[in-house]
Structures are given as structure tokens and as C-alpha cells.
Design a protein around this motif. Structure first.
Motif, PDB file in Angstrom:
ATOM      1  N   GLU A  17     -22.246 -21.463  -9.262  1.00  0.00           N
ATOM      2  CA  GLU A  17     -20.838 -21.579  -9.633  1.00  0.00           C
ATOM      3  C   GLU A  17     -19.862 -21.570  -8.463  1.00  0.00           C
ATOM      4  O   GLU A  17     -18.749 -22.092  -8.596  1.00  0.00           O
ATOM      5  N   VAL A  18     -20.231 -20.996  -7.334  1.00  0.00           N
ATOM      6  CA  VAL A  18     -19.302 -20.942  -6.219  1.00  0.00           C
ATOM      7  C   VAL A  18     -19.466 -22.148  -5.296  1.00  0.00           C
ATOM      8  O   VAL A  18     -18.492 -22.842  -4.975  1.00  0.00           O
ATOM      9  N   ILE A  19     -20.685 -22.392  -4.859  1.00  0.00           N
ATOM     10  CA  ILE A  19     -20.889 -23.495  -3.910  1.00  0.00           C
ATOM     11  C   ILE A  19     -20.408 -24.829  -4.481  1.00  0.00           C
ATOM     12  O   ILE A  19     -19.685 -25.567  -3.772  1.00  0.00           O
ATOM     13  N   PRO A  20     -20.743 -25.181  -5.715  1.00  0.00           N
ATOM     14  CA  PRO A  20     -20.237 -26.471  -6.232  1.00  0.00           C
ATOM     15  C   PRO A  20     -18.716 -26.575  -6.243  1.00  0.00           C
ATOM     16  O   PRO A  20     -18.177 -27.664  -6.049  1.00  0.00           O
ATOM     17  N   ALA A  21     -18.040 -25.448  -6.451  1.00  0.00           N
ATOM     18  CA  ALA A  21     -16.569 -25.464  -6.468  1.00  0.00           C
ATOM     19  C   ALA A  21     -15.987 -25.775  -5.101  1.00  0.00           C
ATOM     20  O   ALA A  21     -14.827 -26.200  -4.998  1.00  0.00           O
TER      21      ALA A  21
END
Length: 338
Positions: free
Chosen positions: A332-336
């Protein structure tokens, strides 16, 4: 934004409770896992001998031994130390070690280097503990030895602290020669630390990457000073990639975040860390900008990215025992931030 991952090696009591004969399996397994996930560009360890926040007798594995070992069990991910202490090893010797690791890894080594700070282990290992001025002078001299050895194959240098006379480094590192890589230094050099007059000046002269504290106010202030040093010596500021290290404490909601903090607290107590040092460590973790839900962590990193922070080196203190935080960050963090 680019991402690196610290592999637990014991320095943060992050292998406590795991039997020594299982340590390498845990570390190698996590390294191989990162190697298979493209979002992780690099894996890292610390160059320390005694654990923090209190020097218990828990295991801490030596950084450069791990560099060679990780090079042998991975095939894509880059490998680095954050950061090697210049005064712990003769720089000509260290340049030779690094060149060998670069060959073993087929050109995947990152060289993190700094002046050093952990007084307890300095004195315990017989290095004394010179003042900051001398430690920084050694850093400056040492990185010059690195650059000569990696880019020309030999070094001759007569400094106040280090003297070499035709020290040879063959084979040279693959990076900057046979393989595409840093053309300034051979092996990409990360100058770690935020000292404004000397460390950032050395970074302006030698660094491919910098690494200093990742809070908004401090990151901006250090970046402005680094930019001025670059202007003073005529270097393009934008040729230096700025990075920070982050302790990640993440959960789907506030309750899960607090549960992770309770785990950290109990884990440190179980490792024999005194209560005062447990409290200090928890405070350090809580002050990290990367604490909270995925949205909160991604927002904090995005704010820093707006200031030029292009590379986040992440630490999940529980990763040897529980990968749920790492997986949530990956999902959820890296793709954002891609």
C-alpha cells in the motif's frame, strides 16, 4: 521514489531470541525475498559491533562479512552498509575489500561511509575516540584513497592520518569500468551524516548519494546547506541523490500501530535492555515521520519527496519475526509513491 530495506543483523536487537545457528538462514532468507521483489532496489546493514540502545551481549553480525555473503545469495538487489565507519578499517584495505565484493556481486555494491559516532564500541575495540574534527579529517582522507584506488587501480596519498604509497586495487571494481555505474567514484559512494560545515562539504566534493535525517525541517535545512557547498566548489547539486533512513512502524489502523509498539517494548525488555533505554528507543521510533497507517506513512514520504528526498532506506524492527508490516508497506505504501 526508490526504496532500500535493512536486513536484521542484530544491531537493534532484531535477532534476539533466535538461536545463533539460525541467524544466517533468517538474514539470507530476507535478502533473497527482497531480491525477488522489484520494488526493493537495495538491501542494507549497519556497520556496528555492539547493539543499541544498550550494549547487551546479543549477537551483532559484522557488516562487510555480510556484504560478501549477500552478494553470493542474491542476483539483482544492490547491497550496502549504512554506514561504514572510516576509522574501523584502513581505507586502502577497505577499498580492496569493497572492490572484491563488487566483483562477487557483479557490480551491485553501494559504499556507505561516515565518520563514526558510537563511542562505546570505539573504545571497546581499542580505537580510542578522537574528537569530531579528527574523525571527519579521517573521513575526508579515506574517501580520497577510495576514489584513487577504484578509478585508477592505485593510490598514493600522504595525509595526516592515512599514508599509502602505490597501494594497488586490481581487479578494479566492475562499476565505473566494465559495468555502467558511478563515473565519479567507481563504486557509488554514500556520505552519511548531516554535519553542516564539514560532512556536507565532503559530500559536495565526493558523494554520489547523501544520507541525513528525514524530518521535513531538518531535511530541508541540510539540503540547502549541501546545495550551497556544491555551488562553492562548482558542482551540480542535482548530481547528488539525497536519501534518508526511516524506522517504519505501520498498521492498518491506530490500534495495530500501538500493538506493534507494544511488541517492540516487550521485545527489548526480553533482550535485557534496561528500562531507561527501552523508553529512549521507543521515543526514537515514535518520533519517526513514518509511523501510522499506510496513508499516513505514504503522505509523510511524499512530503519529503517534494523536498528532494529521492531514496528511502527502511527499517522494520520486527522483520525477522513478523513480515506483516513489510508486506503492508509493499502493498500500500510503495505503489502510492511509484
Amino acid at each position: 521514489m526508490r526504496f532500500g530495506l535493512f536486513i536484521p543483523q542484530g544491531w537493534r536487537h532484531d535477532l534476539a531470541g533466535i538461536e545463533p545457528e539460525l541467524h544466517w538462514g533468517v538474514m539470507a532468507g530476507l535478502a533473497r525475498r527482497a531480491d525477488g521483489i522489484r520494488d526493493w532496489e537495495s538491501i542494507w546493514v549497519y556497520d556496528h559491533f555492539h547493539p543499541v540502545p544498550y550494549p547487551t551481549q546479543e549477537a551483532v553480525h559484522e557488516a562487510w562479512s555480510l556484504m560478501a555473503a549477500f552478494a553470493g545469495v542474491t542476483g539483482r538487489v544492490r547491497i550496502g552498509q549504512m554506514c561504514t565507519c572510516m576509522s574501523y578499517r584502513n581505507p586502502a584495505y577497505l577499498a580492496k575489500v569493497a572492490a572484491t565484493v563488487d566483483v562477487i556481486s557483479e557490480g551491485r555494491l553501494e559504499m556507505g561511509i561516515g565518520a563514526g559516532w558510537y563511542e562505546h564500541e570505539w573504545r571497546a575495540y581499542g580505537y580510542g575516540f578522537p574528537g569530531a574534527g579528527e574523525r571527519l579529517a579521517r573521513l575526508r582522507e579515506g574517501v580520497e584513497v577510495f576514489r584513487q584506488m577504484w578509478t585508477t587501480g592505485t593510490a598514493t596519498f600522504a595525509g595526516e592520518h592515512y599514508q599509502v604509497d602505490g597501494a594497488m586495487c586490481f581487479p578494479r571494481p566492475l562499476q565505473g569500468t566494465a559495468f555502467e555505474g558511478s563515473q565519479r567514484n567507481g563504486i557509488p559512494m554514500w556520505i552519511a551524516g548531516g554535519g553542516e560545515r564539514k560532512t556536507l562539504r565532503i559530500a559536495a566534493e565526493y558523494a554520489d548519494y547523501t544520507n541525513f535525517l528525514g524530518t521535513l525541517e531538518i531535511f530541508k535545512a541540510k539540503s540547502d546547506i549541501l546545495k550551497q557547498h556544491c555551488a562553492d566548489i562548482g558542482r551540480d547539486f542535482d548530481t547528488i541523490t539525497r536519501s534518508s533512513n526511516f524506522n517504519i512502524v505501520i498498521g492498518h489502523n491506530a490500534k495495530e500501530v500501538e500493538e506493534r509498539f507494544r511488541w517492540i517494548e516487550n521485545h527489548l525488555r526480553g533482550a535485557g535492555v534496561p528500562e531507561a533505554d527501552v523508553a529512549l528507543s521507543l521515543q526514537t521510533y515514535r518520533e519517526s515521520p513514518t509511523v501510522g497507517t499506510p496513508d499516513q506513512v505514504a503522505s509523510a514520504l511524499a512530503d519529503l519527496e517534494d523536498l528532494g528526498m529521492a531514496y528511502a532506506i527502511t527499517n522494520f524492527v520486527e522483520s525477522a519475526y513478523d513480515l506483516s508490516g513489510v508486506e503492508l508497506f509493499e502493498r500500500e505504501v510503495i505503489p502510492a509513491l511509484r
